[in-house]
Design an enzyme around this catalytic site. Structure first.
Site, PDB file in Angstrom:
ATOM      1  N   SER A  33      51.899  32.638  38.903  1.00 24.14           N
ATOM      2  CA  SER A  33      52.838  32.134  37.879  1.00 24.14           C
ATOM      3  C   SER A  33      53.615  33.292  37.265  1.00 24.14           C
ATOM      4  O   SER A  33      53.034  34.328  36.952  1.00 24.14           O
ATOM      5  CB  SER A  33      52.051  31.447  36.752  1.00 24.14           C
ATOM      6  OG  SER A  33      51.036  30.666  37.281  1.00 24.14           O
ATOM      7  N   HIS A  65      56.726  20.060  42.805  1.00 25.21           N
ATOM      8  CA  HIS A  65      56.649  21.530  42.754  1.00 25.21           C
ATOM      9  C   HIS A  65      55.951  22.028  44.026  1.00 25.21           C
ATOM     10  O   HIS A  65      54.806  22.470  43.987  1.00 25.21           O
ATOM     11  CB  HIS A  65      55.888  21.983  41.503  1.00 25.21           C
ATOM     12  CG  HIS A  65      56.681  21.826  40.239  1.00 25.21           C
ATOM     13  ND1 HIS A  65      56.654  22.757  39.229  1.00 25.21           N
ATOM     14  CD2 HIS A  65      57.540  20.869  39.835  1.00 25.21           C
ATOM     15  CE1 HIS A  65      57.468  22.359  38.227  1.00 25.21           C
ATOM     16  NE2 HIS A  65      58.012  21.207  38.585  1.00 25.21           N
ATOM     17  N   HIS A  87      44.648  25.921  43.063  1.00 23.18           N
ATOM     18  CA  HIS A  87      43.615  26.434  42.167  1.00 23.18           C
ATOM     19  C   HIS A  87      42.363  25.560  42.266  1.00 23.18           C
ATOM     20  O   HIS A  87      42.445  24.373  42.573  1.00 23.18           O
ATOM     21  CB  HIS A  87      44.102  26.423  40.715  1.00 23.18           C
ATOM     22  CG  HIS A  87      45.302  27.283  40.460  1.00 23.18           C
ATOM     23  ND1 HIS A  87      46.593  26.849  40.684  1.00 23.18           N
ATOM     24  CD2 HIS A  87      45.408  28.572  40.046  1.00 23.18           C
ATOM     25  CE1 HIS A  87      47.437  27.815  40.390  1.00 23.18           C
ATOM     26  NE2 HIS A  87      46.751  28.872  40.007  1.00 23.18           N
ATOM     27  N   TYR A  89      40.695  24.293  39.981  1.00 23.78           N
ATOM     28  CA  TYR A  89      40.691  23.161  39.046  1.00 23.78           C
ATOM     29  C   TYR A  89      41.465  21.961  39.599  1.00 23.78           C
ATOM     30  O   TYR A  89      41.419  20.874  39.019  1.00 23.78           O
ATOM     31  CB  TYR A  89      41.224  23.562  37.661  1.00 23.78           C
ATOM     32  CG  TYR A  89      42.606  24.179  37.632  1.00 23.78           C
ATOM     33  CD1 TYR A  89      42.761  25.537  37.361  1.00 23.78           C
ATOM     34  CD2 TYR A  89      43.750  23.434  37.887  1.00 23.78           C
ATOM     35  CE1 TYR A  89      44.018  26.125  37.332  1.00 23.78           C
ATOM     36  CE2 TYR A  89      45.002  24.003  37.866  1.00 23.78           C
ATOM     37  CZ  TYR A  89      45.137  25.355  37.589  1.00 23.78           C
ATOM     38  OH  TYR A  89      46.381  25.928  37.572  1.00 23.78           O
ATOM     39  N   GLU A  90      42.164  22.135  40.725  1.00 24.05           N
ATOM     40  CA  GLU A  90      42.854  20.961  41.308  1.00 24.05           C
ATOM     41  C   GLU A  90      41.880  20.100  42.115  1.00 24.05           C
ATOM     42  O   GLU A  90      42.211  18.996  42.533  1.00 24.05           O
ATOM     43  CB  GLU A  90      44.038  21.427  42.172  1.00 24.05           C
ATOM     44  CG  GLU A  90      45.118  22.151  41.378  1.00 24.05           C
ATOM     45  CD  GLU A  90      46.107  22.872  42.285  1.00 24.05           C
ATOM     46  OE1 GLU A  90      46.490  22.334  43.332  1.00 24.05           O
ATOM     47  OE2 GLU A  90      46.496  24.004  41.939  1.00 24.05           O
ATOM     48  N   ALA A 117      48.912  35.570  36.947  1.00 24.26           N
ATOM     49  CA  ALA A 117      49.063  35.700  35.497  1.00 24.26           C
ATOM     50  C   ALA A 117      47.663  35.548  34.919  1.00 24.26           C
ATOM     51  O   ALA A 117      46.872  34.745  35.405  1.00 24.26           O
ATOM     52  CB  ALA A 117      49.978  34.614  34.959  1.00 24.26           C
ATOM     53  N   MET A 205      42.124  32.129  36.662  1.00 22.62           N
ATOM     54  CA  MET A 205      41.574  30.957  37.358  1.00 22.62           C
ATOM     55  C   MET A 205      42.002  30.963  38.840  1.00 22.62           C
ATOM     56  O   MET A 205      42.107  29.927  39.467  1.00 22.62           O
ATOM     57  CB  MET A 205      42.115  29.672  36.697  1.00 22.62           C
ATOM     58  CG  MET A 205      41.845  29.578  35.206  1.00 22.62           C
ATOM     59  SD  MET A 205      42.584  28.082  34.523  1.00 22.62           S
ATOM     60  CE  MET A 205      42.423  28.414  32.762  1.00 22.62           C
ATOM     61  N   SER A 206      42.268  32.149  39.353  1.00 26.06           N
ATOM     62  CA  SER A 206      42.733  32.193  40.763  1.00 26.06           C
ATOM     63  C   SER A 206      42.220  33.447  41.438  1.00 26.06           C
ATOM     64  O   SER A 206      41.265  34.069  41.001  1.00 26.06           O
ATOM     65  CB  SER A 206      44.278  32.183  40.769  1.00 26.06           C
ATOM     66  OG  SER A 206      44.770  33.429  40.259  1.00 26.06           O
ATOM     67  N   ASN A 229      48.912  36.572  28.212  1.00 32.06           N
ATOM     68  CA  ASN A 229      48.474  36.258  26.847  1.00 32.06           C
ATOM     69  C   ASN A 229      47.257  37.109  26.530  1.00 32.06           C
ATOM     70  O   ASN A 229      46.570  37.578  27.420  1.00 32.06           O
ATOM     71  CB  ASN A 229      48.118  34.771  26.704  1.00 32.06           C
ATOM     72  CG  ASN A 229      46.960  34.391  27.632  1.00 32.06           C
ATOM     73  OD1 ASN A 229      47.155  34.234  28.818  1.00 32.06           O
ATOM     74  ND2 ASN A 229      45.741  34.301  27.081  1.00 32.06           N
ATOM     75  N   HIS A 241      55.211  31.518  22.645  1.00 33.63           N
ATOM     76  CA  HIS A 241      55.403  31.243  24.072  1.00 33.63           C
ATOM     77  C   HIS A 241      56.686  31.879  24.621  1.00 33.63           C
ATOM     78  O   HIS A 241      56.675  32.450  25.702  1.00 33.63           O
ATOM     79  CB  HIS A 241      55.438  29.728  24.332  1.00 33.63           C
ATOM     80  CG  HIS A 241      55.277  29.396  25.792  1.00 33.63           C
ATOM     81  ND1 HIS A 241      54.179  29.794  26.537  1.00 33.63           N
ATOM     82  CD2 HIS A 241      56.090  28.750  26.650  1.00 33.63           C
ATOM     83  CE1 HIS A 241      54.313  29.387  27.772  1.00 33.63           C
ATOM     84  NE2 HIS A 241      55.476  28.735  27.875  1.00 33.63           N
TER      85      HIS A 241
HETATM   86  N1  LIG Z   1      40.846  31.722  32.290  1.00 32.44           N
HETATM   87  C1  LIG Z   1      42.048  32.074  31.838  1.00 32.44           C
HETATM   88  N2  LIG Z   1      43.112  31.985  32.656  1.00 32.44           N
HETATM   89  C2  LIG Z   1      44.312  32.318  32.148  1.00 32.44           C
HETATM   90  N3  LIG Z   1      45.545  32.317  32.737  1.00 32.44           N
HETATM   91  C3  LIG Z   1      46.410  32.748  31.814  1.00 32.44           C
HETATM   92  I1  LIG Z   1      48.427  32.913  32.126  1.00 32.44           I
HETATM   93  N4  LIG Z   1      45.830  33.044  30.662  1.00 32.44           N
HETATM   94  C4  LIG Z   1      44.493  32.782  30.849  1.00 32.44           C
HETATM   95  C5  LIG Z   1      43.371  32.886  29.995  1.00 32.44           C
HETATM   96  O1  LIG Z   1      43.457  33.277  28.827  1.00 32.44           O
HETATM   97  N5  LIG Z   1      42.157  32.527  30.548  1.00 32.44           N
END
Ligand SMILES: Nc1nc2[nH]c(I)nc2c(=O)[nH]1
Length: 265
Positions: A33, A65, A87, A89-90, A117, A205-206, A229, A241
């Site tokens: 991302s 997408h 990912h 989570y999908e 990201a 998460m990847s 972040n 954001h």
């Molecule tokens: N787990 C997790 N995945 C993320 N992806 C992004 I962009 N920010 C985060 C985060 O703060 N935690």
């Protein structure tokens, strides 16, 4: 994993060769991302294919997408640039997450650059927009793309040579340990405190399933996170954001230059 995963990768690689009318590839880049501007900076694609036109790729998480794979000539190197990834989570399972990497390896790629990201857990030395070279990972997903008694070594999973090269190109780059969690929820402040104690500098998460699959197939891996972040509970103020997006965009252009120099060698 049963042979299905590896057969599927071979079939996808055959389809890829036909779609892009090429059969030799040097490097694969998986763009996370916010990395699309960096991908665009690598140059116009000579060919492009929707992942859904190839076997084994999961449908897009967000309707419409579609993930795409670009063929980009970078210097004398032929690159496969994956825009979009699956990912955990999908819910399609770890083999589906690793399918892109396995397809690239089945197509003959020996070097895989994984970008993502991520949240940063070290506000004392990280800021939003920083790119961070991944030095190692914590696989806290509870999953592995490999099934069965294939006990591969993950020492130096993230190529020391490629990390050194990246730092020679951009000496301001620093390193961090990436913790992969299943998501899709972000962490609680207590979980971020735990992850800091465990040595995580980045949370995402990847990437990890792709790294494991690439190492299983003998490819060298370079991982780069874009701190998008500051992780939960560490930022003294709510995230703006627009600020995050702007930081990501600014870095992605710089990352496009780094990736281009890395690949041109
Ligand atoms: N787990 C997790 N995945 C993320 N992806 C992004 I962009 N920010 C985060 C985060 O703060 N935690």
């Amino acid at each position: 994993m049963s042979n299905d995963a590896y057969d599927l990768a071979r079939w996808a690689a055959d389809g890829l060769r036909r779609h892009v009318s090429a059969d030799a590839f040097d490097v694969a880049l998986v763009m996370g991302s916010g990395w699309v501007p960096a991908a665009d900076a690598l140059g116009a694609p000579a060919a492009e294919v929707n992942m859904t036109e190839l076997p084994g790729f999961a449908p897009p998480a967000v309707p419409g997408h579609y993930g795409r794979i670009r063929l980009v000539e970078i210097g004398d190197k032929t690159a496969l640039v994956f825009l979009g990834r699956t990912h955990l989570y999908e819910g399609h399972g770890p083999a589906a997450v690793a399918h892109g990497a396995r397809t690239a390896l089945a197509a003959g790629v020996k070097t895989v650059v994984l970008t993502n990201a991520a949240g940063g857990t070290r506000p004392e030395r990280q800021k939003v927009g920083d790119p961070v070279l991944i030095s190692d990972h914590l696989n806290l997903t509870g999953h592995n793309p490999i099934a069965g008694p294939n006990f591969i070594d993950l020492t130096d999973a993230y190529s020391p040579a490629l990390r050194t090269l990246a730092k020679e190109i951009d000496p301001s780059l620093y390193e961090g340990v990436y913790a992969a969690l299943p998501g899709p929820s972000y962490e609680t402040p207590a979980e971020i405190r735990m992850l800091r104690t465990l040595g995580a500098d980045l949370v995402g998460m990847s990437t990890v399933p792709e790294t494991i699959a690439a190492r299983e197939g003998g490819a060298s891996v370079l991982g780069i996170s874009l701190v998008t972040n500051i992780a939960a509970g560490l930022a003294g103020k709510p995230l703006d954001h627009a600020e995050v997006l702007a930081a990501g965009r600014a870095s992605a252009a710089r990352m496009g230059e780094l990736l281009g120099k890395l690949i041109r060698g």
